[in-house]
Design an enzyme around this catalytic site. Structure first.
Site, PDB file in Angstrom:
ATOM      1  N   ARG A   1     -81.040 -17.087  89.880  1.00  0.00           N
ATOM      2  CA  ARG A   1     -79.537 -16.479  90.192  1.00  0.00           C
ATOM      3  C   ARG A   1     -79.865 -15.545  91.359  1.00  0.00           C
ATOM      4  O   ARG A   1     -78.700 -15.571  92.009  1.00  0.00           O
ATOM      5  CB  ARG A   1     -79.034 -15.888  88.891  1.00  0.00           C
TER       6      ARG A   1
ATOM      7  N   GLU B   1     -74.043 -28.835  84.448  1.00  0.00           N
ATOM      8  CA  GLU B   1     -74.793 -30.004  84.875  1.00  0.00           C
ATOM      9  C   GLU B   1     -74.264 -31.388  85.222  1.00  0.00           C
ATOM     10  O   GLU B   1     -74.468 -32.368  86.013  1.00  0.00           O
ATOM     11  CB  GLU B   1     -76.081 -30.428  83.820  1.00  0.00           C
TER      12      GLU B   1
ATOM     13  N   ASP C   1     -86.270 -28.930  81.453  1.00  0.00           N
ATOM     14  CA  ASP C   1     -85.491 -29.800  82.281  1.00  0.00           C
ATOM     15  C   ASP C   1     -85.733 -29.428  83.621  1.00  0.00           C
ATOM     16  O   ASP C   1     -86.315 -30.312  84.332  1.00  0.00           O
ATOM     17  CB  ASP C   1     -84.095 -29.183  81.770  1.00  0.00           C
TER      18      ASP C   1
ATOM     19  N   GLU D   1     -84.737 -16.535  85.280  1.00  0.00           N
ATOM     20  CA  GLU D   1     -83.412 -16.251  85.472  1.00  0.00           C
ATOM     21  C   GLU D   1     -82.912 -15.428  86.587  1.00  0.00           C
ATOM     22  O   GLU D   1     -82.068 -15.680  87.437  1.00  0.00           O
ATOM     23  CB  GLU D   1     -82.642 -15.639  84.227  1.00  0.00           C
TER      24      GLU D   1
HETATM   25  C1  DMJ Z   1     -78.395 -22.608  84.814  1.00  0.00           C
HETATM   26  O1  DMJ Z   1     -78.825 -21.228  84.929  1.00  0.00           O
HETATM   27  C2  DMJ Z   1     -79.518 -23.402  85.612  1.00  0.00           C
HETATM   28  O2  DMJ Z   1     -78.603 -24.545  86.035  1.00  0.00           O
HETATM   29  C3  DMJ Z   1     -80.604 -23.523  84.669  1.00  0.00           C
HETATM   30  O3  DMJ Z   1     -81.341 -24.612  85.202  1.00  0.00           O
HETATM   31  C4  DMJ Z   1     -80.102 -24.308  83.270  1.00  0.00           C
HETATM   32  N1  DMJ Z   1     -79.046 -23.496  82.659  1.00  0.00           N
HETATM   33  C5  DMJ Z   1     -77.874 -22.912  83.273  1.00  0.00           C
HETATM   34  C6  DMJ Z   1     -76.657 -23.722  83.536  1.00  0.00           C
HETATM   35  O4  DMJ Z   1     -76.450 -24.534  82.480  1.00  0.00           O
END
Ligand code: DMJ
Length: 673
Positions: free
Chosen positions: A308, A573, A437, A304
């Site tokens: 970010r 998404e 994912d 995270e």
């Molecule tokens: C974000 O932090 C990123 O896109 C991550 O890959 C998946 N979850 C959240 C958004 O939904």
């Protein structure tokens, strides 16, 4: 003073050449005789009467005009020729001259659809070129008036140049000659192959925005203005009640802390740059300069904080050219490195950035597969920028190991990996949703970032998409929507996380980069499904998870929602994929779908006093049950992708020059197309 500089009057200058005609000619003597022979003789006589200087000047003028004529013919010739050609979106053109229509034609043959039952994808609209924006010459640039910081901005450096050092050029020469194959399919020489041996050479420069003087400002349209308005509203709440904290709690007018690092502010920096919000950007920059400190005794999640914070700082550095952001990126990058000190070199999930210690979650020594394989774009870029190989080495090692691991199912990976053994654990469960994912997303994106040379990444990606087709694709009833389900120990489940909606965008990006056109078809089918996950719900907003109906039942829609899954966290998404699909097809329906979604966010998640909130119940328009939290990705991703979706300017983050990390932070492609 003026007198001091006054000079004697200059002699009269002659800016012309006089040609004296003979009196006979001047008066038209000899009467009017227009015979060809007379005219030829008369011209010749006149020519002979000219002085040598006059003749040379006339000859020079003729030569000058002739050369000018040739040059202007060739420069207007091309557009003229293309005007007289058939329009590029004529399907016949593609048939007659394959490759003419698509900037990046498919180089791999269409792969066999392993799921025989699935058949073709439903009603696929033909792929169209995006409506080209007005042709601009010269370097591409960001069209929005971005904040100026003349002092800090280094001369504009095109990211394509950033890697053009002689060593790399030489390497490129060598690799240009090679071809790779994937299941016998050949990738053409421009899709180079050798693993990059010398990516990290010396500190690199940012790819900051083009010299702003060269920009013709592109006027914003109403939908883009609406995104700006939404952003400002969200920012108002953050600024008033949560400034410098991780997340806004818009209803209680307070904040929540996750890492205590101003997460929303950092996530939103490049969005403000792209939206052209100068004042807000400057204010946020000040906070980064004066208040952002990483020497804190705090546990952060490696993934995270990489996507970010590190990602946000790196992209802001590239867009603004402001070295403050690179310094901060280096700092956090270094502080995250202890995570890789594990027996297997597969990183721990958590790091204490103040103490320099790392550990797995309390209850396990496993890490999540998506987490350890979705930090590569950022650490690789940090190595390129700093010239320090250690960042890239650490994350490349993870990819190398995952590439060879057993426990995959036709390229699909389990969700956990052990930090001691380096092996997958909890085998047998496969999803494109939570915990797996972005593994798939980063296979493709790393391959693109590195100039399409790293074969193993491409192989793993292609194999995985085949795995998706073979094991996870199904059609729903009654609308026959193609969706991606999950597989648990051989049992198919028609469950799809909203998170999976990144996939249409990724597939489209792959197709744009020369992978099989079959991926584009799948992307188009899946984005329709993701849109239906919004459209079939009472608020027009998607829940976190849906279950698709496999059998037609009277009065039932395709999408079913379980009570535990009906929340919406303002996730990006679907709008992310809409953005890619619009960029690559130019089909306006994708913009319209995004517009509907924005309006529904405004209707059900906007908090009047500032900010937006996640909600608990997308099925109850009269009370969607606000959760009192605005996730940082709403500003980092959702609104940014909305703004880009509504733009018709392909140079507003050109996808042949930038690759978005999984938190929507654009990073430069090292060898852009
Ligand atoms: C974000 O932090 C990123 O896109 C991550 O890959 C998946 N979850 C959240 C958004 O939904």
């Amino acid at each position: 003073g003026a007198a001091m500089y006054s000079a004697a009057a200059p002699p009269p200058r002659r800016d012309f050449i006089s040609v004296t005609l003979s009196p006979e000619e001047a008066a038209g003597a000899g009467g009017y005789n227009n015979s060809k022979a007379w005219r030829r003789r008369s011209c010749w006589r006149k020519w002979k009467q000219l002085s040598r200087l006059q003749r040379s000047v006339i000859l020079f003028l003729f030569a000058f005009l002739a050369v000018g004529g040739v040059i202007s013919y060739t420069s207007i010739g091309e557009p003229w020729k293309s005007l007289t050609n058939k329009p590029l979106d004529d399907p016949k053109v593609e048939a007659e001259a394959p490759g003419l229509k698509l900037a990046n034609p498919a180089v791999l043959p269409a792969l066999q659809n392993a799921n025989a039952n699935l058949g073709d994808y439903p009603e696929l609209s033909p792929q169209k070129l995006p409506k080209p924006p007005p042709v601009r010459r010269g370097p591409s640039n960001l069209q929005i008036k971005a904040p100026r910081r003349d002092v800090r901005l280094k001369p504009r450096q095109d990211p394509s140049r950033a890697v053009e050092d002689p060593v790399q050029a030489n390497q490129q020469d060598k690799t240009d000659k090679s071809v790779i194959s994937w299941r016998g399919a050949v990738i053409e020489p421009d899709q180079i192959t050798e693993p990059p041996s010398n990516k990290v050479k010396e500190p690199e420069k940012p790819s900051s925005v083009e010299a702003e003087d060269q920009k013709e400002p592109v006027p914003l349209n109403d939908r883009q203005m609406a995104v700006i308005e939404a952003f400002r509203h969200a920012w108002k709440g953050y600024k008033e009640f949560a400034w410098g904290h991780d997340e806004l709690k818009p209803l209680s007018k307070s904040y929540s802390e996750w890492f205590g690092l101003g997460l929303t502010l950092i996530d939103a920096l490049d969005t403000m740059w792209i939206l052209g919000l100068n004042e807000e950007f400057e204010e946020a920059r000040k906070w980064v300069a004066n208040d952002l400190a990483f020497d804190k005794n705090v546990d952060v999640n490696l993934f995270e904080s990489t996507i970010r914070i590190l990602g946000g700082l790196l992209s802001t550095y590239h867009l603004s050219g402001d070295s403050l952001f690179l310094e901060k990126a280096k700092d956090i990058g270094n502080r995250l490195m202890p995570a890789f000190k594990t027996p297997s070199k597969i990183p721990y999930s958590d790091v204490n950035i103040g103490r320099g210690t790392a550990h797995p979650p309390r209850w396990t020594s496993d890490s999540t597969v998506a987490e350890v394989t979705s930090i590569q774009l950022e650490f690789r870029e940090l190595s390129r920028l700093t010239g320090d190989e250690k960042f890239q080495k650490a994350v490349d090692e993870v990819m190398k190991q995952v590439h060879t691991l057993s426990g995959k199912n036709d390229g699909l990976v389990p969700m956990f990996i052990n930090t001691n053994s380096g092996q997958f654990t909890h085998l047998g469960v496969y999803t494109l949703g939570a915990r797996a994912d972005s593994y798939y997303e980063y296979l493709l994106k790393q391959w693109i970032q590195g100039g399409k040379k790293e074969n193993e990444l491409l192989e793993d990606y292609m194999r995985a998409i085949e795995g998706v087709k073979k094991h996870l694709l199904q059609r729903s009833q009654p609308k026959q929507l193609t969706f991606v389900g999950e597989l648990a120990h051989g049992h198919f489940s028609a469950k799809m996380d909203h998170l999976v909606c990144f996939l249409p965008g990724t597939l489209a990006l792959g197709a744009h980069n020369g992978l099989t056109a079959d991926h584009m078809k799948l992307a188009e089918a899946l984005i329709e499904t993701c849109y239906q996950m919004y459209a079939q719900v009472e608020t027009g907003l998607s829940p976190e998870i849906v279950h698709f109906n496999l059998h037609a039942q009277k009065g039932h829609k395709d999408v079913e929602i379980k009570p535990a899954d009906r929340h919406n966290l303002l996730r990006p998404e679907t709008v992310e994929s809409l953005f890619y699909l619009y960029r690559f097809t130019g089909d306006k329906k994708y913009q319209d779908w995004g517009w509907e979604i924005l309006q529904n966010f405004n209707k059900y998640t906007r908090v009047p006093t500032g900010g937006y909130t996640s909600i608990n119940n997308v099925q109850n328009p009269s009370n969607p049950e606000p959760r009192d939290k605005m996730e940082s990705f709403f500003l980092g991703e959702t609104l940014k992708y909305m703004f880009l979706l509504f733009s018709d300017d392909i140079d507003l983050i050109n996808l042949d020059k930038y690759v978005f990390n999984t938190e929507a932070h654009p990073l430069p492609i090292w060898v852009p197309a």
